[in-house]
Scaffold this active site. Sequence first.
Site, short mmCIF file in Angstrom:
data_model
loop_
_atom_site.label_atom_id
_atom_site.label_comp_id
_atom_site.label_asym_id
_atom_site.label_seq_id
_atom_site.Cartn_x
_atom_site.Cartn_y
_atom_site.Cartn_z
N ASN A 6 0.86 -1.19 0.00
CA ASN A 6 0.00 0.00 0.00
C ASN A 6 0.90 1.24 0.00
O ASN A 6 1.67 1.46 0.94
CB ASN A 6 -0.89 -0.04 1.25
N GLU A 149 -11.42 -9.06 2.44
CA GLU A 149 -10.14 -8.75 3.09
C GLU A 149 -10.44 -8.62 4.57
O GLU A 149 -11.26 -7.78 4.97
CB GLU A 149 -9.52 -7.46 2.54
N1 PXP Z 1 -6.03 -2.91 3.68
C1 PXP Z 1 -6.97 -1.94 3.71
C2 PXP Z 1 -8.32 -2.27 3.18
C3 PXP Z 1 -6.70 -0.65 4.19
O1 PXP Z 1 -7.67 0.29 4.23
C4 PXP Z 1 -5.39 -0.37 4.62
C5 PXP Z 1 -5.06 1.02 5.11
O2 PXP Z 1 -5.22 1.92 4.07
C6 PXP Z 1 -4.43 -1.38 4.56
C7 PXP Z 1 -4.78 -2.65 4.11
C8 PXP Z 1 -3.01 -1.16 4.97
O3 PXP Z 1 -2.94 -0.87 6.33
P1 PXP Z 1 -1.57 -0.42 6.97
O4 PXP Z 1 -1.18 0.87 6.34
O5 PXP Z 1 -1.89 -0.30 8.42
O6 PXP Z 1 -0.58 -1.51 6.66
#
Ligand code: PXP
Length: 235
Positions: A6, A149
């Site tokens: 991400n 997810e």
């Molecule tokens: N998955 C989803 C659906 C999210 O909204 C986020 C945060 O934007 C993440 C994964 C990643 O989370 P983190 O930044 O805490 O690793």
Amino acid sequence: MLLGVNIDHIATLRNARGGENPSPIEGAKICMKLNVHGITAHLREDRRHIKDEDIKQLKSLGCRLNMEMAATEEMQKIALSVLPHACCIVPEKRKEITTEGGLDVASSQEKMNKFVKPLVDNGILVSMFIAPDKNQILASHKTGAQYIELHTGAYSCAFGKENEETEFQKLKSAAEFAQNLGLKVNAGHGLDYNNVRRMHEIRGIEELNIGHSIIARAIFTGLDNAVIEMMNLIK
Ligand code: PXP
């Protein structure tokens, strides 16, 4: 398990000065060279990190783009014009620092069914970002989404504390329940270089979407090293 990186927080840093650097697109290119499975980017309603132009550029890079978005008409329209590889439908509150909880699919079943169908019909893989809760899993399955997810935030916060096992077992049984319905299971939120290790104990998780811990580590080690280290932990 596969890694989706991400890249939102590269854009957070860029936007702090309003210029071009650091570029989330350059970040995505580094991840792609390392053969990460996917690039995840959240186009929020307030565009606080990722912007519309980033989404277009990520699509034209040819990466396996997972676009995170709220279930709004605006976002549905953008997704249908960009056609990312995947869309993860998330709840969104204006003032939250990050996505705080899972999506409540069960109490807006009809709306979610209508939201998901055109995405699936246009060949997008759709994932519902939900808490490890059977009702939400059943409701997600009814929308026609191919994936859920699992929100790992509660587990991540509990890691190393008294309630770690309780939160972990919720994820484990939710993954099993979803897979028995025929859903594919991803997970993410709050995962870091320590708590991620237990994800191996959950059978059949396809992909972990991880952002903050990787981008934070990248400041000290470089993005390539931060990504390689995480890939080694989860493969
Ligand atoms: N998955 C989803 C659906 C999210 O909204 C986020 C945060 O934007 C993440 C994964 C990643 O989370 P983190 O930044 O805490 O690793």
